[in-house]
Write a protein that holds these residues in place. Structure first.
Motif, PDB file in Angstrom:
ATOM      1  N   HIS A 126      29.826 -90.098 -88.611  1.00  0.00           N
ATOM      2  CA  HIS A 126      29.566 -90.431 -87.217  1.00  0.00           C
ATOM      3  C   HIS A 126      29.495 -89.134 -86.425  1.00  0.00           C
ATOM      4  O   HIS A 126      30.504 -88.436 -86.290  1.00  0.00           O
ATOM      5  CB  HIS A 126      30.690 -91.332 -86.700  1.00  0.00           C
ATOM      6  CG  HIS A 126      30.388 -91.969 -85.386  1.00  0.00           C
ATOM      7  ND1 HIS A 126      31.199 -91.838 -84.298  1.00  0.00           N
ATOM      8  CD2 HIS A 126      29.352 -92.740 -85.004  1.00  0.00           C
ATOM      9  CE1 HIS A 126      30.676 -92.520 -83.287  1.00  0.00           C
ATOM     10  NE2 HIS A 126      29.559 -93.070 -83.687  1.00  0.00           N
ATOM     11  N   SER A 178      29.491 -99.162 -86.216  1.00  0.00           N
ATOM     12  CA  SER A 178      29.610 -99.153 -84.755  1.00  0.00           C
ATOM     13  C   SER A 178      29.051 -97.863 -84.179  1.00  0.00           C
ATOM     14  O   SER A 178      29.749 -97.094 -83.579  1.00  0.00           O
ATOM     15  CB  SER A 178      31.055 -99.319 -84.330  1.00  0.00           C
ATOM     16  OG  SER A 178      31.830 -98.286 -84.865  1.00  0.00           O
ATOM     17  N   GLU A 179      27.794 -97.661 -84.419  1.00  0.00           N
ATOM     18  CA  GLU A 179      27.163 -96.518 -83.780  1.00  0.00           C
ATOM     19  C   GLU A 179      27.202 -96.729 -82.280  1.00  0.00           C
ATOM     20  O   GLU A 179      27.188 -95.825 -81.524  1.00  0.00           O
ATOM     21  CB  GLU A 179      25.713 -96.373 -84.235  1.00  0.00           C
ATOM     22  CG  GLU A 179      25.589 -95.842 -85.671  1.00  0.00           C
ATOM     23  CD  GLU A 179      25.801 -94.359 -85.760  1.00  0.00           C
ATOM     24  OE1 GLU A 179      25.912 -93.716 -84.717  1.00  0.00           O
ATOM     25  OE2 GLU A 179      25.877 -93.843 -86.872  1.00  0.00           O
ATOM     26  N   HIS A 181      27.808 -93.935 -76.837  1.00  0.00           N
ATOM     27  CA  HIS A 181      27.783 -93.014 -77.974  1.00  0.00           C
ATOM     28  C   HIS A 181      27.501 -91.633 -77.390  1.00  0.00           C
ATOM     29  O   HIS A 181      26.474 -91.406 -76.770  1.00  0.00           O
ATOM     30  CB  HIS A 181      26.706 -93.403 -78.979  1.00  0.00           C
ATOM     31  CG  HIS A 181      26.607 -92.436 -80.121  1.00  0.00           C
ATOM     32  ND1 HIS A 181      27.432 -92.505 -81.228  1.00  0.00           N
ATOM     33  CD2 HIS A 181      25.809 -91.365 -80.319  1.00  0.00           C
ATOM     34  CE1 HIS A 181      27.133 -91.511 -82.058  1.00  0.00           C
ATOM     35  NE2 HIS A 181      26.156 -90.806 -81.531  1.00  0.00           N
ATOM     36  N   ASP A 225      32.438 -92.764 -79.903  1.00  0.00           N
ATOM     37  CA  ASP A 225      32.172 -94.018 -79.210  1.00  0.00           C
ATOM     38  C   ASP A 225      33.284 -94.265 -78.205  1.00  0.00           C
ATOM     39  O   ASP A 225      34.467 -94.300 -78.575  1.00  0.00           O
ATOM     40  CB  ASP A 225      32.112 -95.178 -80.205  1.00  0.00           C
ATOM     41  CG  ASP A 225      30.870 -95.121 -81.075  1.00  0.00           C
ATOM     42  OD1 ASP A 225      29.943 -94.353 -80.735  1.00  0.00           O
ATOM     43  OD2 ASP A 225      30.830 -95.837 -82.079  1.00  0.00           O
TER      44      ASP A 225
HETATM   45 ZN   LIG Z   1      28.475 -94.030 -82.088  1.00  0.00          ZN
END
Ligand SMILES: [Zn+2]
Length: 270
Positions: free
Chosen positions: A66, A269-270, A161, A70
């Motif tokens: 990632h 969960s981008e 994000h 987030d």
């Molecule tokens: Zn993300």
């Protein structure tokens, strides 16, 4: 004989001079390579300014995983949908478009800051926005509203994000770049180490049109001067700030052929 040679040479020079302006210039004018912006006086968190009050980091930065953080509201669910997103520092908006494909509306802001006696440049990236409140070429200040928290057109629960790019050639295109600290900072670590910086506020030149991805990611927010695709960009003249909202109706169906980005190895969960 010598005089004859003299006139020959003179004739050649004159005809060359006359002929030169007649060759039509086919190449378009070059894109601007620099613009003026303010040196950052420090970096804040992009939600719950300045310290992320009322928000938590649902997912952190992980190299080769990632590539950003987030941020969610502490009340849970989509209670944070539409919440204000702020510029992490003074800077110049170099990208403000709907990219679709998991990104949704994206804003990228370029920052210049003093560190170790030199000027350094980073890009901050804000993804999945519900609305974009700035346009390309716009100057923004630390804490200025740049967009609202969104879902990338309903793909994810509402969250921000957020990325910090050491490499200012990437923009929203990660293909071909190492997914580690070569090109990225861990956002929270970066911000915490630079809450207050010397030399902020003065104006300086910053490189623009640096993104290597040449394809168009949809139109820039209406009324904006495109830095990447419009050779007549007025970026160099410090355009006045305006607020433009990208309507949701501008969403188009996903098209994997138009834009490929390596972000799906980390899909949850981008
Ligand atoms: Zn993300």
């Amino acid at each position: 004989m010598r005089r004859f040679l003299f006139w020959c040479v003179l004739g050649a020079v004159v005809s060359a001079l006359v002929a030169a302006p007649e060759t039509p210039k086919q190449t378009p004018p070059p894109k601007p390579q620099v613009a003026r912006t303010r040196v950052a006086d420090g970096f804040d968190f992009p939600v719950g300014k300045p310290d992320a009050d009322g928000y938590y980091k649902a997912r952190g930065f992980r190299p080769n995983g990632h590539l950003g953080e987030d941020w969610n509201g502490i009340k849970g669910g989509d209670t944070d949908l539409g919440d204000p997103i702020y510029s992490t520092a003074h800077g110049l908006v170099v990208f403000a478009r709907d990219v679709h494909l998991g990104w949704g509306n994206v804003v990228v802001i370029r920052h210049i800051y003093f560190e170790e006696r030199e000027l350094k440049t980073v890009d901050s990236l804000y993804g999945h926005l519900d609305a974009i409140k700035v346009r390309e070429g716009q100057q923004v200040l630390r804490g200025q509203l740049i967009g609202t928290m969104g879902t990338a057109h309903g793909i994810y629960p509402a969250h921000l994000h957020f990325e910090i790019h050491k490499n200012i050639q990437m923009g929203v295109s990660r293909t071909g770049y190492r997914h580690d600290f070569t090109n990225y900072y861990s956002p929270t670590d970066f911000i915490n180490g630079r809450r207050q910086l010397p030399g902020g506020g003065r104006t300086t030149l910053v490189a623009i049109n640096t993104f290597t991805e040449t394809r168009t990611f949809g139109a820039p927010t209406s009324g904006g001067a495109a830095l990447r695709n419009d050779p007549k960009s007025t970026t160099g003249s410090l355009p006045a700030s305006t607020t433009i909202t990208v309507p949701k109706s501008s969403a188009r169906p996903l098209k994997s052929s138009t834009f490929r980005v390596d972000r799906f190895g980390d899909l949850n969960s981008e």
